[in-house]
Write an enzyme that holds these catalytic residues in place. Sequence first.
Site, PDB file in Angstrom:
ATOM      1  N   ARG A   1       0.914  -1.056  -0.022  1.00  0.00           N
ATOM      2  CA  ARG A   1       0.058   0.123   0.039  1.00  0.00           C
ATOM      3  C   ARG A   1       0.905   1.254   0.028  1.00  0.00           C
ATOM      4  O   ARG A   1       1.919   1.377   0.762  1.00  0.00           O
ATOM      5  CB  ARG A   1      -1.029  -0.122   1.023  1.00  0.00           C
ATOM      6  CG  ARG A   1      -1.773   1.055   1.295  1.00  0.00           C
ATOM      7  CD  ARG A   1      -2.779   0.939   2.128  1.00  0.00           C
ATOM      8  NE  ARG A   1      -2.497   1.053   3.734  1.00  0.00           N
ATOM      9  CZ  ARG A   1      -3.417   1.006   4.550  1.00  0.00           C
ATOM     10  NH1 ARG A   1      -4.833   0.583   4.269  1.00  0.00           N
ATOM     11  NH2 ARG A   1      -3.057   1.074   5.988  1.00  0.00           N
TER      12      ARG A   1
ATOM     13  N   ARG B   1       3.252   4.212   4.831  1.00  0.00           N
ATOM     14  CA  ARG B   1       3.329   4.460   6.140  1.00  0.00           C
ATOM     15  C   ARG B   1       3.975   3.758   6.777  1.00  0.00           C
ATOM     16  O   ARG B   1       4.424   2.199   6.628  1.00  0.00           O
ATOM     17  CB  ARG B   1       1.782   4.343   6.484  1.00  0.00           C
ATOM     18  CG  ARG B   1       0.749   5.306   6.064  1.00  0.00           C
ATOM     19  CD  ARG B   1      -0.606   5.043   6.389  1.00  0.00           C
ATOM     20  NE  ARG B   1      -0.986   4.131   7.438  1.00  0.00           N
ATOM     21  CZ  ARG B   1      -2.278   3.819   7.670  1.00  0.00           C
ATOM     22  NH1 ARG B   1      -3.388   4.150   7.031  1.00  0.00           N
ATOM     23  NH2 ARG B   1      -2.687   3.126   8.777  1.00  0.00           N
TER      24      ARG B   1
ATOM     25  N   ARG C   1       0.301  -5.164  14.156  1.00  0.00           N
ATOM     26  CA  ARG C   1      -1.157  -4.562  14.143  1.00  0.00           C
ATOM     27  C   ARG C   1      -2.114  -5.668  14.024  1.00  0.00           C
ATOM     28  O   ARG C   1      -3.340  -5.563  14.517  1.00  0.00           O
ATOM     29  CB  ARG C   1      -1.534  -3.607  12.821  1.00  0.00           C
ATOM     30  CG  ARG C   1      -0.855  -2.156  12.918  1.00  0.00           C
ATOM     31  CD  ARG C   1      -0.569  -1.529  11.762  1.00  0.00           C
ATOM     32  NE  ARG C   1      -1.704  -1.194  11.087  1.00  0.00           N
ATOM     33  CZ  ARG C   1      -1.517  -0.925   9.528  1.00  0.00           C
ATOM     34  NH1 ARG C   1      -0.522  -1.225   8.904  1.00  0.00           N
ATOM     35  NH2 ARG C   1      -2.690  -0.510   8.923  1.00  0.00           N
TER      36      ARG C   1
HETATM   37  P1  ADP Z   1      -5.690   0.776   9.881  1.00  0.00           P
HETATM   38  O1  ADP Z   1      -6.932   0.416  10.077  1.00  0.00           O
HETATM   39  O2  ADP Z   1      -5.245   0.577   8.453  1.00  0.00           O
HETATM   40  O3  ADP Z   1      -4.799  -0.006  10.790  1.00  0.00           O
HETATM   41  P2  ADP Z   1      -5.996   3.388  11.011  1.00  0.00           P
HETATM   42  O4  ADP Z   1      -5.932   4.551  10.144  1.00  0.00           O
HETATM   43  O5  ADP Z   1      -7.221   3.039  11.322  1.00  0.00           O
HETATM   44  O6  ADP Z   1      -5.339   2.275  10.132  1.00  0.00           O
HETATM   45  O7  ADP Z   1      -5.211   3.321  12.247  1.00  0.00           O
HETATM   46  C1  ADP Z   1      -3.718   3.747  12.375  1.00  0.00           C
HETATM   47  C2  ADP Z   1      -3.350   3.891  13.799  1.00  0.00           C
HETATM   48  O8  ADP Z   1      -4.000   4.748  14.634  1.00  0.00           O
HETATM   49  C3  ADP Z   1      -3.410   2.547  14.525  1.00  0.00           C
HETATM   50  O9  ADP Z   1      -2.646   1.512  14.165  1.00  0.00           O
HETATM   51  C4  ADP Z   1      -3.307   3.199  15.797  1.00  0.00           C
HETATM   52  O10 ADP Z   1      -1.961   3.439  16.610  1.00  0.00           O
HETATM   53  C5  ADP Z   1      -3.817   4.105  15.878  1.00  0.00           C
HETATM   54  N1  ADP Z   1      -5.459   4.235  16.096  1.00  0.00           N
HETATM   55  C6  ADP Z   1      -6.536   4.332  15.174  1.00  0.00           C
HETATM   56  N2  ADP Z   1      -7.742   4.037  15.740  1.00  0.00           N
HETATM   57  C7  ADP Z   1      -7.591   3.796  17.030  1.00  0.00           C
HETATM   58  C8  ADP Z   1      -8.488   3.501  18.186  1.00  0.00           C
HETATM   59  N3  ADP Z   1      -9.653   3.317  18.018  1.00  0.00           N
HETATM   60  N4  ADP Z   1      -7.794   3.273  19.264  1.00  0.00           N
HETATM   61  C9  ADP Z   1      -6.262   3.084  19.504  1.00  0.00           C
HETATM   62  N5  ADP Z   1      -5.602   3.511  18.471  1.00  0.00           N
HETATM   63  C10 ADP Z   1      -6.280   3.881  17.236  1.00  0.00           C
END
Ligand code: ADP
Length: 222
Positions: free
Chosen positions: A129, A162, A173
């Site tokens: 990605r 990223r 993750r």
């Molecule tokens: P993806 O779904 O591709 O992992 P996101 O953009 O949704 O990417 O999230 C990126 C990062 O932001 C997560 O890995 C985490 O570090 C943080 N994050 C996002 N949403 C949350 C949440 N609800 N609680 C805790 N951390 C979050």
Amino acid sequence: MPNFIILLGPPGAGKGTQAGLISESFGLSHISSGNIFRENMKGKTELGKMAEGYLQRGELVPDDVTIAMIRERLLRDDCAKGALLDGFPRTVAQAKALDEMLSSIDGRIVAVPYIKVAEDVLINRLSGRWTCRAEGHVFHEKHNPPKGVGVCDFDGSELYQRDDDKEEAIKERLTIYKKDTEPLIKYYKEKGILKQISCDKLDSPPEENVEKLLKVIGVKNV
Ligand code: ADP
């Protein structure tokens, strides 16, 4: 009564792209917790500085910080009719906090569409990605390549990988997703609002899933 839709799925399920298209269809605001964190990091706010390390390592930002951020966001005018939540909640504690927030504004969760994707597909998607610096548009080096190498088709800005799309962080993750976020599937199933769709094709266009998602959400419900 404000209507909320929660899009649930592992990292790499294509939540961001689909959430944009679905929120438009329903005329709801698209609230992406990941995007809010990244915007704060770009703007070097206190929240951004605090969240940065967690995002780089692919770990979750602590619940109290995340919950406070979403609470503030949901109280803004553009969420008065509700919102489509993308990336929140990600833990059972966050889901419970959301239930409390919604009961205080007389809001309801209409549906929780859950996009199920096999792990090998996720790894392939995330590791290929590329994301645009300006707006967060996403491409895949093989399955959805940009027209020009390293340049966003939509706004011409630079594409970058990223930190959390690098191999070590992807593994982290997915492990965290299984441990902390998968319990939400049961949480919402028990409430009778979980709507599962499967999506295991590597190169399926986001529009295809959007149709499936709109169907399970039920346009009449919103
Ligand atoms: P993806 O779904 O591709 O992992 P996101 O953009 O949704 O990417 O999230 C990126 C990062 O932001 C997560 O890995 C985490 O570090 C943080 N994050 C996002 N949403 C949350 C949440 N609800 N609680 C805790 N951390 C979050």
